[in-house]
Design a protein around this motif. Sequence first.
Motif: not given
Lengths: 342, 342
Positions: A49-53, A56, A93-94, B52, B56
């Motif tokens: 899983r694309d964690l950043t996506a 987001l 990075d939030r 991010t 993306l």
Amino acid sequence: MGKPTVHDIAKEAGVSLATVDRVLNSRPGVREKTVRRVQTAVQTLGYVRDLTAANLSRKREYRFVFVLPQGAGQFVETLRAALLEAGEAHAADRMAVEIISTPMHDAHVVADLLNSLGPKLYSGVAVLAQETPAVRDAIRHLKETGLPVVTLVSDIPSSDRDHFVGIDNVAAGRTAAVLMGRFLGGFTGKILISASSMLARDSIERRLGFDNVMAERFGNIQVLPSLELRDQPARMMKIVKSVLQSDPSIAGVYSLGPINEAFLAALRASGRLDDLVVITHELTPITRTGLLADEIDAVITQNVGHLVRSAMRILRAKCDGRRIIESQERIRTDIIIKENLP
Amino acid sequence: MGKPTVHDIAKEAGVSLATVDRVLNSRPGVREKTVRRVQTAVQTLGYVRDLTAANLSRKREYRFVFVLPQGAGQFVETLRAALLEAGEAHAADRMAVEIISTPMHDAHVVADLLNSLGPKLYSGVAVLAQETPAVRDAIRHLKETGLPVVTLVSDIPSSDRDHFVGIDNVAAGRTAAVLMGRFLGGFTGKILISASSMLARDSIERRLGFDNVMAERFGNIQVLPSLELRDQPARMMKIVKSVLQSDPSIAGVYSLGPINEAFLAALRASGRLDDLVVITHELTPITRTGLLADEIDAVITQNVGHLVRSAMRILRAKCDGRRIIESQERIRTDIIIKENLP
DNA sequence: GCTTTTCTGATGTACGTCAATCAGTTGGGA
DNA sequence: TCCCAACTGATTGACGTACATCAGAAAAGC
């Protein structure tokens, strides 16, 4: 073809995107059989899983709060500085960090404060506090509300904290002892021990490790009882000075916590600093100065930057339900002498 | 109201989103005056670009390649392991690492390899190689193609590498010397030096630092010329053994690089290991074993995990055109004894 | 066979940024 | 005055995932 996405999995498993989503986020409403079909598809395609996506999308924000004692000396201040720096660095990075200060000696205030935190306000908590029943219960309560909690520097194992971020303080005490013994080079003598005013458990553990090694390996060295006079600088200065001057057999000084200005001044005033082997904990402006001036022989420390980053990694992993790589989160016990001063 | 976004900036500056985008990504087609308007809006709102989301969007992928010597011993192997681990850990962050092995003693092969890399294949390069003209020029060429390059462990300052990731080896040599001198406790004697077979510059720098301290502080200790016999284990074993047995005034051994099995065996065979102070570099399975067995007294090392993480942070920062926080990228010189073995 | 429940598909919106297009507005020079 | 630049605006579609909704299908109960 790049990395597989949820779409690829849906195709591979022969289900719809919505179903894949339900399985991946373990939401209800999917038959056991279908769950397995999706999972095998994930396996065969090697989907990650694309964690950043993901973050987001769910506009997740990590708010980590660090509870630190107020006025606990320079070490905590360097920790504070590292936190501020980490906060800036991770803004993109939030991840946001917040620092809350507590009075040093009032465990109930700390406990009350911890109890007032909740999952609505924060996504993770790091605590540097003394191990008392009130604090322990407060941490347990926090965990029950679903918040991940780590303890910093001085562990509180009786609470159910998710992790301890800090060095093995028994090993740190042993390390100090070996250096002391070797630097003294086989001399017979006594060691003056200065107790830290910081937190109970870390000091106790260090003392334990120190005494063990001394008993095992350096039988000719006698370790004196701890001096605990941090809160009365004037009185301490007098006592330390007179003790050192009256007993020439004292060959070394070991401070269980970061040395402070008053204590170092007392050592200077005794006029014996040149002969004494002085070992202390934590790299702070004072201990750094002491090293550079050849007044302190060695500092046993932990990198505050690593502490902070490790705490944040762990809290974040817990938030995401990920496992942590234990080996990566082990904080090293650093030995610092003048020559390898960072 | 959460973090400001590009929309907020557009509103604040009274321009359109497209213009904001052009300014933020420094694309042409915006008047100087407008650029400033947008920039002040960024300032006042405290906007930080959501990296991010940005990555993306542009589906950026970072491919970092690490060029390492083949068969260079256990230290490089631990580095390799750390790289593989980092590769897994950062798969979710769109960063991939690749390792390319090169023959250890053929600089031209290394240079040719470097020359074959390009910005289409990779977004950053980390090199661990000897400092030769061919390699230096290859690195310069890489930089000209726009690829960020860092050197690892042993610096190549003559190239225009963006950064060096590793410890200050002069300081490391000094550190070893102080420990050696203090562990010897004022004895008069000689030190046997074993040269590393690794890379030239790091060994030279360590030797330099070691000699300096010895001359400054420990005049009673004589440092012998370096023994360089790593490639002939059998011969080395004989020589080391006979030297140690024939000269009882040798009190310590300092290895400029990671000690290897054959060398440790030679020390054992001499029958003098119990009396010798042995200091070496790099924590590897062998040096770890030596520490645990009390055969090695101290190891000066650098954390391979930090090395790779720092290298990746720096390369990535260069890719993104961000500045790096120097203080965070300074690799510490770690002193490891049995007691603080991680 | 019919209803009810449980599962699944289809579809759409959102997250914050990038990138590209096209249309429109200036400003300056001829 | 007109035109060609150089700018700017508006709009749109990705990127990969989360989440909600609604309709349709399969399974279970009667």
